[in-house]
Motif scaffolding. Structure first.
Motif, PDB file in Angstrom:
ATOM      1  N   VAL A  77       0.832  -1.212   0.000  1.00 53.81           N
ATOM      2  CA  VAL A  77       0.000   0.000   0.000  1.00 53.81           C
ATOM      3  C   VAL A  77       0.860   1.253   0.000  1.00 53.81           C
ATOM      4  N   TRP A  81       1.039   3.965  -3.053  1.00 57.86           N
ATOM      5  CA  TRP A  81       0.711   5.372  -2.765  1.00 57.86           C
ATOM      6  C   TRP A  81       1.815   6.300  -3.246  1.00 57.86           C
ATOM      7  N   TRP A  82       3.046   6.005  -2.848  1.00 56.33           N
ATOM      8  CA  TRP A  82       4.174   6.842  -3.247  1.00 56.33           C
ATOM      9  C   TRP A  82       4.369   6.834  -4.761  1.00 56.33           C
ATOM     10  N   CYS A  84       2.116   6.348  -7.195  1.00 61.31           N
ATOM     11  CA  CYS A  84       1.080   7.136  -7.854  1.00 61.31           C
ATOM     12  C   CYS A  84       1.327   8.627  -7.654  1.00 61.31           C
ATOM     13  N   LEU A  85       1.719   9.026  -6.452  1.00 60.14           N
ATOM     14  CA  LEU A  85       2.004  10.436  -6.209  1.00 60.14           C
ATOM     15  C   LEU A  85       3.196  10.908  -7.038  1.00 60.14           C
ATOM     16  N   VAL A  98       4.091  12.770   4.091  1.00 61.16           N
ATOM     17  CA  VAL A  98       3.956  11.591   3.240  1.00 61.16           C
ATOM     18  C   VAL A  98       4.979  10.527   3.634  1.00 61.16           C
ATOM     19  N   GLY A 102       4.072   6.948   5.667  1.00 61.44           N
ATOM     20  CA  GLY A 102       4.561   5.712   5.060  1.00 61.44           C
ATOM     21  C   GLY A 102       5.447   4.920   6.002  1.00 61.44           C
ATOM     22  N   ILE A 136      -4.806   7.023   3.511  1.00 58.68           N
ATOM     23  CA  ILE A 136      -3.899   6.994   2.363  1.00 58.68           C
ATOM     24  C   ILE A 136      -4.682   6.999   1.059  1.00 58.68           C
ATOM     25  N   VAL A 137      -5.734   6.181   0.978  1.00 60.55           N
ATOM     26  CA  VAL A 137      -6.562   6.142  -0.232  1.00 60.55           C
ATOM     27  C   VAL A 137      -7.192   7.508  -0.488  1.00 60.55           C
ATOM     28  N   HIS A 139      -6.163  10.467   0.490  1.00 52.88           N
ATOM     29  CA  HIS A 139      -5.143  11.425   0.080  1.00 52.88           C
ATOM     30  C   HIS A 139      -4.717  11.181  -1.368  1.00 52.88           C
ATOM     31  N   MET A 140      -4.548   9.913  -1.748  1.00 54.41           N
ATOM     32  CA  MET A 140      -4.130   9.586  -3.103  1.00 54.41           C
ATOM     33  C   MET A 140      -5.153  10.056  -4.132  1.00 54.41           C
ATOM     34  N   GLY A 168      -7.589   3.224  -6.471  1.00 55.25           N
ATOM     35  CA  GLY A 168      -8.205   3.687  -5.237  1.00 55.25           C
ATOM     36  C   GLY A 168      -9.372   2.814  -4.823  1.00 55.25           C
TER      37      GLY A 168
END
Length: 226
Positions: A77, A81-82, A84-85, A98, A102, A136-137, A139-140, A168
């Protein structure tokens, strides 16, 4: 082909395509930059998740392979997340909140999986990851959509909604299932759907992965073609 063979085929295909994609990106890391560096550990974590994601006991990995797969899957996860960002958020830097969130996820997952000793391993600390995962979801998805209107790179602009909905949505459903039914709840149809989505993500012809990684992530990072 019976259901067990189909299960194995989907998982093997997903692992193969994800690792191949990671190898190709790593080869272009100087041009691609941070996304390539983040996709390598993401690929290992996703592969570990897919390898062990089956309720069919006879087809589940055991021994050292099963232990490694279970351990690395706990960090998927964070790296997703990282990654995709790093592709979609122009403000993203691997620091500050962030990075802190993490690392908090990684610390909890490490303790829960016994990497820091057996005292707290398997004692339910993973329940703390559910609300953290929802954050996290959220925020993403927020960061994916925040810059969409001003995104002039067509591949990246088109991919934002698709990635927000598919990745997501996949994470949200998985977290919701964990919250409602527990971590042991893993019916075959649900597990196979998750594995099929991982396979689709790694396929070069699939729109989200193509838009994310492109031929070389040239379009997403915004650097000019040679």
């Amino acid at each position: 082909m019976n259901i067990g063979q189909l299960d194995v085929a989907i998982r093997a295909g997903a692992v193969g395509t994800i690792l191949l994609l990671a190898w190709l990106l790593f080869g272009a890391r100087r041009r691609v930059g941070l996304p390539a560096a983040l996709f390598a550990p993401l690929a290992l974590c996703l592969s570990g998740f897919v390898i062990g994601n089956t309720p069919i006991a006879a087809l589940a990995p055991t021994g050292i392979v099963g232990a490694i797969a279970h351990t690395v899957s706990g960090f998927a996860v964070v790296f997703l997340w990282w990654f995709c960002l790093s592709c979609f958020d122009s403000r993203f830097r691997l620091k500050g909140g962030v990075l802190g969130v993490g690392l908090a996820w990684a610390a909890i997952a490490s303790v829960d999986r016994g990497l820091l000793g057996d005292a707290l391993a398997g004692k339910g600390l993973s329940l703390l990851l559910v609300p953290l995962g929802f954050a996290i979801v959220g925020h993403m998805v927020w960061r994916l959509m925040a810059e969409r209107q001003g995104d002039l790179i067509q591949h990246r602009h088109d991919a934002r909604i698709m990635v927000a909905v598919l990745l997501g949505g996949m994470l949200f459903i998985d977290l919701a299932a964990d919250a409602l039914f527990g971590f042991a709840w893993r019916p075959l149809a649900f597990a196979m759907t998750q594995n099929a989505m991982a396979l689709a993500f790694g396929l070069p012809s699939h729109a989200p992965s193509r838009s994310i990684v492109g031929p070389s992530l040239r379009d997403i990072r915004g650097s000019p073609a040679p």
